[in-house]
Scaffold this motif. Structure first.
Motif, PDB file in Angstrom:
ATOM      1  N   ILE A 167      -3.200 -13.931   3.461  1.00 41.88           N
ATOM      2  CA  ILE A 167      -1.934 -13.974   4.199  1.00 41.88           C
ATOM      3  C   ILE A 167      -0.840 -14.094   3.146  1.00 41.88           C
ATOM      4  O   ILE A 167      -0.837 -15.046   2.355  1.00 41.88           O
ATOM      5  CB  ILE A 167      -1.882 -15.161   5.168  1.00 41.88           C
ATOM      6  CG1 ILE A 167      -3.079 -15.126   6.133  1.00 41.88           C
ATOM      7  CG2 ILE A 167      -0.574 -15.169   5.954  1.00 41.88           C
ATOM      8  CD1 ILE A 167      -3.218 -16.368   6.992  1.00 41.88           C
ATOM      9  N   ASN A 168       0.073 -13.137   3.112  1.00 42.61           N
ATOM     10  CA  ASN A 168       1.047 -13.052   2.033  1.00 42.61           C
ATOM     11  C   ASN A 168       2.484 -13.066   2.544  1.00 42.61           C
ATOM     12  O   ASN A 168       2.777 -12.561   3.632  1.00 42.61           O
ATOM     13  CB  ASN A 168       0.861 -11.755   1.237  1.00 42.61           C
ATOM     14  CG  ASN A 168      -0.462 -11.720   0.488  1.00 42.61           C
ATOM     15  OD1 ASN A 168      -0.782 -12.628  -0.261  1.00 42.61           O
ATOM     16  ND2 ASN A 168      -1.235 -10.658   0.676  1.00 42.61           N
ATOM     17  N   ILE A 169       3.367 -13.637   1.720  1.00 40.26           N
ATOM     18  CA  ILE A 169       4.797 -13.406   1.850  1.00 40.26           C
ATOM     19  C   ILE A 169       5.157 -12.313   0.852  1.00 40.26           C
ATOM     20  O   ILE A 169       4.675 -12.321  -0.279  1.00 40.26           O
ATOM     21  CB  ILE A 169       5.621 -14.661   1.499  1.00 40.26           C
ATOM     22  CG1 ILE A 169       5.109 -15.887   2.236  1.00 40.26           C
ATOM     23  CG2 ILE A 169       7.097 -14.442   1.791  1.00 40.26           C
ATOM     24  CD1 ILE A 169       5.761 -17.172   1.748  1.00 40.26           C
TER      25      ILE A 169
ATOM     26  N   ASP B 201       3.165  -5.505  13.793  1.00 35.85           N
ATOM     27  CA  ASP B 201       1.907  -5.507  13.036  1.00 35.85           C
ATOM     28  C   ASP B 201       1.752  -4.247  12.199  1.00 35.85           C
ATOM     29  O   ASP B 201       0.720  -4.044  11.568  1.00 35.85           O
ATOM     30  CB  ASP B 201       0.714  -5.648  13.991  1.00 35.85           C
ATOM     31  CG  ASP B 201       0.648  -7.038  14.603  1.00 35.85           C
ATOM     32  OD1 ASP B 201       0.820  -8.013  13.854  1.00 35.85           O
ATOM     33  OD2 ASP B 201       0.452  -7.145  15.822  1.00 35.85           O
ATOM     34  N   ARG B 202       2.779  -3.402  12.191  1.00 39.48           N
ATOM     35  CA  ARG B 202       2.699  -2.176  11.397  1.00 39.48           C
ATOM     36  C   ARG B 202       3.111  -2.451   9.953  1.00 39.48           C
ATOM     37  O   ARG B 202       3.667  -3.491   9.625  1.00 39.48           O
ATOM     38  CB  ARG B 202       3.628  -1.112  11.980  1.00 39.48           C
ATOM     39  CG  ARG B 202       5.099  -1.496  11.953  1.00 39.48           C
ATOM     40  CD  ARG B 202       5.982  -0.420  12.529  1.00 39.48           C
ATOM     41  NE  ARG B 202       7.377  -0.840  12.578  1.00 39.48           N
ATOM     42  CZ  ARG B 202       8.222  -0.749  11.561  1.00 39.48           C
ATOM     43  NH1 ARG B 202       7.804  -0.243  10.396  1.00 39.48           N
ATOM     44  NH2 ARG B 202       9.469  -1.148  11.664  1.00 39.48           N
ATOM     45  N   ARG B 203       2.832  -1.489   9.097  1.00 39.85           N
ATOM     46  CA  ARG B 203       3.282  -1.587   7.712  1.00 39.85           C
ATOM     47  C   ARG B 203       4.770  -1.254   7.665  1.00 39.85           C
ATOM     48  O   ARG B 203       5.192  -0.207   8.140  1.00 39.85           O
ATOM     49  CB  ARG B 203       2.504  -0.608   6.831  1.00 39.85           C
ATOM     50  CG  ARG B 203       2.872  -0.662   5.367  1.00 39.85           C
ATOM     51  CD  ARG B 203       1.951   0.221   4.545  1.00 39.85           C
ATOM     52  NE  ARG B 203       0.573  -0.209   4.661  1.00 39.85           N
ATOM     53  CZ  ARG B 203      -0.453   0.438   4.107  1.00 39.85           C
ATOM     54  NH1 ARG B 203      -0.244   1.548   3.429  1.00 39.85           N
ATOM     55  NH2 ARG B 203      -1.679  -0.010   4.266  1.00 39.85           N
TER      56      ARG B 203
ATOM     57  N   ASN C 216      -5.033  -7.001   2.796  1.00 41.83           N
ATOM     58  CA  ASN C 216      -4.828  -6.582   1.415  1.00 41.83           C
ATOM     59  C   ASN C 216      -3.664  -5.602   1.342  1.00 41.83           C
ATOM     60  O   ASN C 216      -3.500  -4.742   2.207  1.00 41.83           O
ATOM     61  CB  ASN C 216      -6.110  -5.931   0.877  1.00 41.83           C
ATOM     62  CG  ASN C 216      -7.263  -6.922   0.817  1.00 41.83           C
ATOM     63  OD1 ASN C 216      -7.124  -8.014   0.269  1.00 41.83           O
ATOM     64  ND2 ASN C 216      -8.398  -6.556   1.392  1.00 41.83           N
ATOM     65  N   LEU C 217      -2.838  -5.738   0.307  1.00 44.80           N
ATOM     66  CA  LEU C 217      -1.638  -4.937   0.159  1.00 44.80           C
ATOM     67  C   LEU C 217      -1.804  -3.921  -0.952  1.00 44.80           C
ATOM     68  O   LEU C 217      -2.508  -4.157  -1.936  1.00 44.80           O
ATOM     69  CB  LEU C 217      -0.442  -5.839  -0.156  1.00 44.80           C
ATOM     70  CG  LEU C 217      -0.107  -6.924   0.865  1.00 44.80           C
ATOM     71  CD1 LEU C 217       0.961  -7.856   0.303  1.00 44.80           C
ATOM     72  CD2 LEU C 217       0.354  -6.309   2.175  1.00 44.80           C
ATOM     73  N   ASP C 218      -1.127  -2.786  -0.797  1.00 46.67           N
ATOM     74  CA  ASP C 218      -1.068  -1.813  -1.878  1.00 46.67           C
ATOM     75  C   ASP C 218      -0.158  -2.337  -2.983  1.00 46.67           C
ATOM     76  O   ASP C 218       0.833  -3.029  -2.717  1.00 46.67           O
ATOM     77  CB  ASP C 218      -0.514  -0.471  -1.357  1.00 46.67           C
ATOM     78  CG  ASP C 218      -1.420   0.152  -0.306  1.00 46.67           C
ATOM     79  OD1 ASP C 218      -2.637  -0.104  -0.355  1.00 46.67           O
ATOM     80  OD2 ASP C 218      -0.904   0.882   0.568  1.00 46.67           O
TER      81      ASP C 218
END
Length: 303
Positions: free
Chosen positions: A270-272, A130-132, A148-150
């Motif tokens: 939710i992203n790929i 679950d980490r980045r 949300n993604l950078d």
């Protein structure tokens, strides 16, 4: 800067065709350009490779030895190019994938196994965190992430769903502690939260103006992942804010009840994501297509 491969293709072609004129015609060069390329190669190596006469070209002993190495190197390059083209067009080889722990096991793994069934030449190497993650630095081909993604110029992103949250408790717990009717009532409840990257996960709640704000609740227990929180809530140890995809069946079956309906916020994508490339390998193309299609079929369970 001198290129150590300059002249090799011309030299090998000369030994195969037997004349500079024939090589020039095959490679689309002038005869003099072919001769200069071979001369530069000889000068760089410090060895004469060909005896030139008016009638024929003859390999020197050094030329015979060098030709053997050149032919082997070009053959290896041809094999490498063929493998790359095959990887581009045929789904095969290892794919390193990183998934969220609970969501990955429950919803992504079944889709991956369906893709593996359709393309038996694929080999999945799957981790659950679950980490980045640093996809490029950690040599990961594809990841699924919730939240949300950078922005990153090095990554491509495709949204496959939206995670919605619900505040839930067991019927037994609510019968004992009472049903909260407002945010103030949460101060008298046993709240169970998760912890991620050493940070306690705050609850995301809708404010009267419709905005979403982080709300620090009174904590009874902390657990490292959603599945542990889910277990504690199901066994009557308190309230928790959990993804709807994790508690949907329990709510339907009456094992968990929602509270503060309409106040639980935090809808996140939710992203790929995968590293940006000029040409997407076939193994990633079929995997991305499979995930988009498979998760779309599960959208009613996720939403």
């Amino acid at each position: 800067m001198e290129n150590r491969f300059d002249g090799i293709a011309e030299f090998v072609a000369v030994t195969r065709l037997g004349s500079f004129t024939a090589v020039a015609a095959e490679l689309g060069m002038t005869k003099s350009a072919v001769g200069r390329a071979v001369s530069r190669l000889e000068a760089r190596l410090g060895s004469k490779l060909l005896h030139r006469t008016t009638r024929r070209l003859v390999l020197t002993p050094a030329g015979e030895a060098w030709l053997e190495h050149c032919v082997a190197a070009l053959a290896e390059l041809d094999r490498g190019e063929s493998e790359l083209m095959l990887a581009r067009d045929t789904p095969s080889g290892e794919v390193r994938i990183d998934l969220p722990t609970a969501f990955g096991r429950l919803y992504i793994m079944p889709v991956l196994l369906e893709v593996a069934e359709r393309y038996p030449a694929l080999h999945f190497n799957v981790s659950f965190t679950d980490r980045r993650v640093d996809l490029i630095g950690e040599n990961i081909d594809l990841a699924v992430r919730i939240g949300n993604l950078d922005d990153s110029a090095d990554l491509l992103v495709h949204q496959i769903g939206v995670q919605h949250m619900a505040i839930v408790g067991s019927p037994g717990y609510l019968a004992k502690k009472g049903v909260p009717r407002s945010l103030d009532d949460l101060g008298h409840q046993d709240c169970i939260v998760g912890r991620r990257r050493d940070n306690r996960i705050a609850w995301l709640l809708k404010q009267p103006d419709g905005s979403i704000a982080r709300h620090i609740v009174s904590v009874k227990h902390e657990f490292q992942d959603f599945e542990a929180v889910h277990m504690a809530v199901s066994e009557g140890h308190g309230l928790a804010q959990l993804p709807f995809w994790l508690v949907r069946d329990d709510i339907r079956d009456g094992k968990l009840l929602t509270v503060l309906d309409g106040m639980s916020g935090g809808e996140v994508p939710i992203n790929i994501l995968w590293p940006r490339t000029k040409a997407l390998p076939a193994k990633l193309r079929v995997l991305i297509d499979g995930l988009v299609r498979g998760v779309r079929e599960l959208s009613s369970a996720i939403a």
